[in-house]
Structure formats: C-alpha cells, structure tokens
Design an enzyme around this catalytic site. Structure first.
Site: not given
Ligand code: HDD
Length: 717
Positions: A143, A70
């Site tokens: 999402n 993202h």
């Molecule tokens: Fe995630 C960012 C949505 C599963 C680990 N995720 C991130 C963002 C969104 C989502 C919208 C951007 C937030 C922003 O604008 O700063 N992610 C989801 C949804 C998931 C999902 C709807 C499933 C239901 N994500 C998911 C899993 C993991 C992550 C299973 C790790 C185990 N996601 C992350 C992250 C991020 C992220 C690496 C990257 C930047 C952040 O968190 O702040 O931790």
C-alpha cells in the site's frame, strides 16, 4: 512464451488492406452482423440464429466479480533494475546482480470503492507489484501507507464491512466518512496509528506516480547460509510525494473521476515514465528484541533513524496495458507468491493474507488455472503434476501425472536446495487465541507521526478528522474518537473537538471513559504498555521535505481570449515545456482565438470543460482585449481564485494581472504589489519581463503548493 509476445498471439496485425473478416468464436466468417435472423423482415427472431446467440451469450457473461477490496484500479507494465546488490542478504536472484532487469506488472488501487468509483476518494492506495523473475513469480502486494488498521487477519472482514457502504442502503460509495467505519475504529484502538495516516494528505494523492509504496508486513530475507533478516520493503517515487487538498479532491471526483487513471496512462503514453527507488530496511534475526516495536506488528513503522533504508533498485513503468480486462482486471496478486530467498514472518496479518488472496482468485477468476492467464504466467516453465480444472490451457502430454514415477524418467524432480525451502524457524508454545503483549502500544507511533508533521500537514489531519466525524451521526462515536485522539495528542484532540462542538478531557479521564466503553462492547485488544519515541526524529513520516525541484509532467492551464499577446504565451510555454510540463490553452470556447499578432491559437479545452482542479498551475497572459474578455467571464475568475485557494502557483504578465486582481484573491482595495507578495503568485506588468516571470513560475510550480499563503480562507472558491 514471454510477456512481450503475449499480445501478438491472439490478434493478427491490422491495417489498411489487412483487415481480417469478422468471425464467430469458432472462426467462421460472418456475412452480416448487423441484423439478426428473422422470420420475415418484420417477423420474430429465430432460435436458429447461432451468431446472435453466441454474441449475446458472451456479452451476458462479460463481467466477473469485482475484487472484494481494491476493486478500482489501474495497471502498467515495466521493469525492475538492481542498482545495489542485495546478495549478502538474499539468494533471491532478481535482487543480486547490479544491472539485472526483471519484468513487472504493477496495479494501483483504492480500497473501499467499487470498480467504477472515483479515483480521488480519501483512501489508502494499493501498490501491488508482480515480478516475473527467473525463479518464478514474486508478488509484493503493498500500500502507499506503511501500516495497517488491524493486527490480526481475523479482523479484516470486520474492518472492510465497516468501511464499505452500509449494508442496508449501500451508502456511501468510496468513503470512510460514515457511522459504521468510525464506530468500528473507535472500538479498535490498534487502528489509531493507521487513522493518522489515512487522515493525512497521503490518502489524497496528486498522482499515482507521486505515492510511496510499502510492503507493510514484515518478511524474511534468507542468505546463502540460510541466515534470516527481517525485512520491510519501500518504494520512493522519483517525482516526490505530493497530494491535492480535500476540497480539490471532492471537486475532481465530479469533474473527472478517472483523474488518476488518466494521469498514469497519459504520462506513460508521453514517455514520461513513472519511476520509484526500491529500498529495504533489515534487522538480523535475533536482534529484533532491541527495538521498542515488535517486528511482527503491522501497525508499526521502523523509524529510519533506528533502521536505515538501503537502496536496492529502481522500478520503471514504461508500457500501458493493451487490454484493461485481460491484464489489469485479471491480474492476480498473492502475498504467498514468493521466490527462494524471500520468506514470511509470523506477522498474524500476513499469515491470514497468505490464505485469503489465493482463495479470492478462485472466486474472482473462477478456476484454479488462473495462473495460466497471460498476465499471471511466470516467465519460466511450470512443471508439476497438477492437472485439469476449468479452462485448462496447458496440454500435458503422456500418461504420467504422478510422482514418484519411472515411466516419465522420474520427471519432474524436486529441486532440493536450489528450490524454495521454508526457513526452519523454531516454534514453541501452546495453541492460543491471544495477542502478544508486545503488540499493545497503540498510541506511541500515532504520536510520533503527529509530532513529525509540518504545521500545514497537521492542519489537514485536523480538517480530515473534523470532516469525517462531522458526517458521523452517532454522537457517542464522535466522543469516543475525541477521547482516542486525546491519547495521541491533547492539542490534536482539542482542535478536532472544537469543530465537533465537543470538549476534551485529560488523557487519564478520557482513557477511563474509553475503557468503560470498550468493556461494554466486548473489545478484546485494549491498549497495553505505551512505548516512548520522544527522542526519535522521523522526518520520513512527513511529506514536507519531498522532491520539489521538478515540474516534469505537471499540467498548466493558460487562460486566453481573442487579442491575447501570443509572444507572452510562447515565452511561458517554452519555459514550461522545457521543464517537461504539459501546457493546455483554455479559451472561452473551442474556437481558435485570435492572437494580437493575427495568428490563430487553438485551445485544448474551453472554460466550459476545464477546471482549475484539473491543473497544477495557471497562467494568464497579457493582451488588453483578452484580459478584458476574461474579466467578464465568471468561470475564468473562479478558475484563478480556486487555484489560489488550493495553494497553486499562479502567473500573469501584462494585462493578465488585471484578471488576477479582479478574481478576488487580494482583499478589496488590494494593490498589484499586494498580489505579487502572495507566496506562489508571480507576474510582471512589463511584457519585456516575461522571461523572468517564466523562471519564477517554474520554481513556484515545482514547489507544488504554497501553504504559507495567508489570504486563502476569505477567497470564495
Ligand atoms: Fe489485501 C487485495 C494490499 C491486508 C485480503 N490487498 C489487495 C490489493 C492490495 C492489497 C494492494 C489489490 C491487489 C490487486 O491490485 O489486485 N492488503 C494489502 C495490504 C494489506 C492487506 C498492504 C496489509 C498489510 N488483504 C489484507 C488482509 C486480507 C486481505 C489482512 C485478508 C485476510 N486483499 C485481500 C483480498 C484481495 C486483496 C480479499 C481482494 C482482491 C484480491 O485480494 O486479489 O484477498
């Protein structure tokens, strides 16, 4: 400090006669910032130059790590307002009182691409909402697609490594159409439902203002008696759910890769505030076993026929950020940020997320004090015994930083029942690394999705699979995917296989082959019992019946040249702007064109900078000289033909019809009557009929796309 006065704090108001001196970061006014300190006018720069060193050092450290997923995103401020109280189901205060408003910051994003990648990638869109509630921060990190690729967070690094650019050459950027992604998902059958969504039009939105949002994971709502309901969260856009077509998406990526970012920014600047309805689906704890899906499985939707939506409120985005980095880049969302009245479920994807987001903020923002950044600060006061750390802003007074204490009169006290108290859920079972057999239905809902698509949507899914898999070099991966599609629907598999030059087996033979492949490569979550959704109608999975009664904020191009009939332009323009559309005059150059009545008409774009893919519709007015000039401009003819090929509304009046006829959208020898029979093409030869055309044009634009157009494939655009 409220979120509103955050911006005033660091910057004095500026204006003529009130322009502060340029200073260093220590507040020292700088005499000359244009020349570094040198030993002689042509001599070397001196180490003593603290002004130069401060400036360059700060610049050298301007970048922080981009989000690991993202990374590409855009945000906006706004508010959430309760329209239907949820107080029967939750103690969360911001959801209880009708009319209550809570400030929010929302960030939209794509998943796979880097910070500078195109907005129009075929990808999931992130929809993350930070609520600054009176009880603290609540983050709903969702999402635009209601399900996910995997069921367990431990597979997240794998799916992301597979979809990101390949590790040896960092190719391709912001695209899933490559071998590693399809290799992974062909060996991960739980992805099949999500793949149907990602290959649908949902993954190429027309605008971020026209996407749905979903919390995806299941949470719990807790009522005043501590009773729990499982809950899924939904955002429904007021303007409906609309998409572009894939050819258009690829071209927009070249013409304006900031297309979605700009669209969101401009709509808010114009006061056309994006709006969504907020709704929930709830299942009382204890009744979850009645459904064919497991409420803890993030690869499943809860069909609305089984669990109806309940409206709760509305979200309005009414202010652009003042500073992209300070707000949109530094905003830190964590699904673990919940408030009393909302708790987690045991969904294994959510459970892993609860760890991952906090962890990633430490690496991205560099400090456990990231909550002190203005955009991340709660509206209510923070009071605890946490201290120090990089870049601490808060100045805690007095000697006490522990609890219990008497020297600070025991403060801060535990909040007890009115604070956050984890739902006392009963736990049992051995420690195991295994998945519930109830998570084993990988194809039932993929088929439900397919069955509920309209025919044009089905065709787009076929086209998307065909495009992506044609880019996959490894033939065994393509074959595995066709075998997987066979499990969803044999006709779908056949339509894709035809484009790949492959053949399709029956479901049983395909599954046998898949099982052998999965055994060979160590797949541990093969499909289990398939659930049957045959009697379920789920129109909400399709975009066909979305909002189609407004042209608000749609962008319309008017193609003109010298001699254009200004009265026709005025008539169409006023009908469109009355409906809230944005009209741009596109001329051969940026020089004003001469209207037939002698008045000048200033263009907003020239044919050299504009492209039909950046507009929702096109209008060609009359005026013999204007039409004759446009007929000689290949770019003008291409503009019209391309809009036609992308199923957009097209209008022409008077001689403007000749430009349409010359563009090749009707087969050679085709007449004006044939042209006007095409769905979404409106016009009249008599200039006097312009008002009637205007009304038809408004309806045609509101319909968004005219999928029933037959002659598209032969138009060279
Ligand atoms: Fe995630 C960012 C949505 C599963 C680990 N995720 C991130 C963002 C969104 C989502 C919208 C951007 C937030 C922003 O604008 O700063 N992610 C989801 C949804 C998931 C999902 C709807 C499933 C239901 N994500 C998911 C899993 C993991 C992550 C299973 C790790 C185990 N996601 C992350 C992250 C991020 C992220 C690496 C990257 C930047 C952040 O968190 O702040 O931790």
């Amino acid at each position: 400090m409220s979120t509103d006065d955050r911006n005033e704090k660091d910057e004095a108001p500026r204006g003529p006669g009130n322009c502060p001196d340029l200073t260093t970061n220590q507040g020292v006014a700088v005499g000359d910032d244009n020349n570094s300190l040198r030993g002689g006018a042509r001599g070397p720069t001196l180490l003593e130059d603290f002004i130069l060193r401060e400036k360059i050092t700060h610049f050298d450290h301007e970048r922080i790590p981009e989000r690991v997923v993202h990374a590409r995103g855009e945000g906006a401020h706004g508010y959430f307002e309760v329209t239907n109280s949820l107080k029967k189901l939750t103690t969360a205060k911001f959801l209880r009182k009708v009319g209550q408003k809570t400030k929010v910051f929302v960030r939209f994003s794509t998943v796979a691409g880097s910070r500078g990648s195109t907005d129009l990638a075929r990808d999931v869109r992130g929809f993350a909402v930070k609520f600054y509630t009176e009880d603290g921060i609540y983050d709903l990190v969702g999402n635009n697609i209601p399900v996910f690729f995997i069921q367990d967070a431990t597979k997240f690094p794998d799916v992301i490594h597979a979809v990101k650019p390949e590790q040896d050459n960092e190719i391709p950027q912001a695209a899933s159409a490559h071998d590693t992604f399809w290799d992974f998902v062909s060996l991960t059958p739980e992805s099949m439902h999500m793949l149907m969504w990602v290959m649908s039009d949902r993954a190429i939105p027309r605008s971020l203002r026209m996407v749905e949002g979903f919390g995806v994971n299941t949470f719990r709502l807790l009522d005043e008696d501590g009773k729990a309901h499982f809950v899924k969260f939904h955002w429904k856009p007021k303007l409906g759910v609309h998409s572009v077509v894939w050819d258009e998406a690829q071209k927009i990526s070249g013409k304006n890769s900031d297309y979605h970012r700009l669209d969101l920014w401009q709509a808010i600047e114009r006061g056309q505030y994006p709006e969504w309805e907020f709704a929930v689906q709830t299942i009382p704890e204890g009744e979850e076993g009645k459904f064919p899906f497991d409420v803890l499985d993030p690869t499943k939707v809860w069909p609305e026929q089984m669990v109806p939506l309940q409206k709760v409120g509305r979200l309005v985005l009414d202010r652009n950020p003042d500073n992209f980095f300070a707000e949109t880049e530094q905003v830190a969302f964590c699904p673990s940020h919940v408030v009393p009245g909302i708790d987690f479920s045991e969904d294994p994807l959510l459970q892993g997320r609860l760890f991952s987001y906090l962890d990633t903020q430490l690496s991205r923002l560099g400090s456990p004090n990231f909550h002190e950044l203005p955009i991340n600060r709660p509206e209510n006061a923070i009071d605890n015994n946490q201290r120090d750390g990089h870049m601490r802003h808060m100045i805690n007074k007095g000697p006490v930083a522990y609890s219990p204490n008497s020297l600070a009169k025991g403060c801060p006290f535990h909040a007890g029942a009115k604070g956050f108290n984890t739902y006392p859920e009963k736990m049992e079972g051995k420690k195991v690394r295994e998945r519930s057999p109830r998570f084993g239905d990988h194809f039932g809902q993929a088929e439900l999705f397919w069955r509920n698509q309209s025919e044009p949507e089905k065709q787009h899914v076929v086209d998307a699979f065909s495009f992506e898999l044609s880019k996959v070099q490894a033939v065994m991966v393509r074959k595995r995917m066709v075998d997987l599609l066979t499990q969803v629907d044999v006709q779908l598999a056949e339509r894709v296989a035809k484009n790949l030059g492959l053949t399709v087996d029956d479901q049983a033979a395909a599954m046998k082959r898949l099982k052998a492949e999965w055994a060979k490569y160590g797949v541990t979550s093969p499909p289990g019992q398939r659930r049957d959704y045959d009697d379920v109608k789920a129109p909400e999975l399709s975009m066909a019946d979305t909002v189609k009664d407004t042209i608000e904020s749609r962008q319309i191009a008017v193609l003109v040249a010298d001699g254009v009939d200004g009265a026709q332009v005025d008539a169409i323009k006023s009908a469109l702007t009355a409906g809230g559309a944005i009209v741009e005059v596109v001329a051969p150059t940026m020089a004003p064109v001469k209207r037939s009545d002698g008045k000048p008409l200033a263009p907003q774009q020239s044919l050299r900078t504009a492209a039909s893919v950046l507009y929702d519709a096109v209008y060609v007015p009359g005026g013999a000289d204007s039409a004759a000039a446009l007929k000689k401009e290949g770019v003008a003819l291409h503009f019209v033909a391309e809009a036609f090929a992308h199923y957009k509304a097209i209008a022409a009046t008077g001689d403007g019809l000749d430009v349409l006829l010359a563009s090749g959208i009707v087969p050679p020898g085709g007449s004006e009557a044939d042209l006007l029979k095409e769905p979404g093409v409106v016009g009249a030869r008599k200039p006097a009929d312009v008002q009637q055309v205007a009304q038809q044009f408004v309806k045609a634009i509101a319909a968004h796309r005219h999928w029933d157009r037959k002659n598209v494939a032969r138009v060279p655009a």
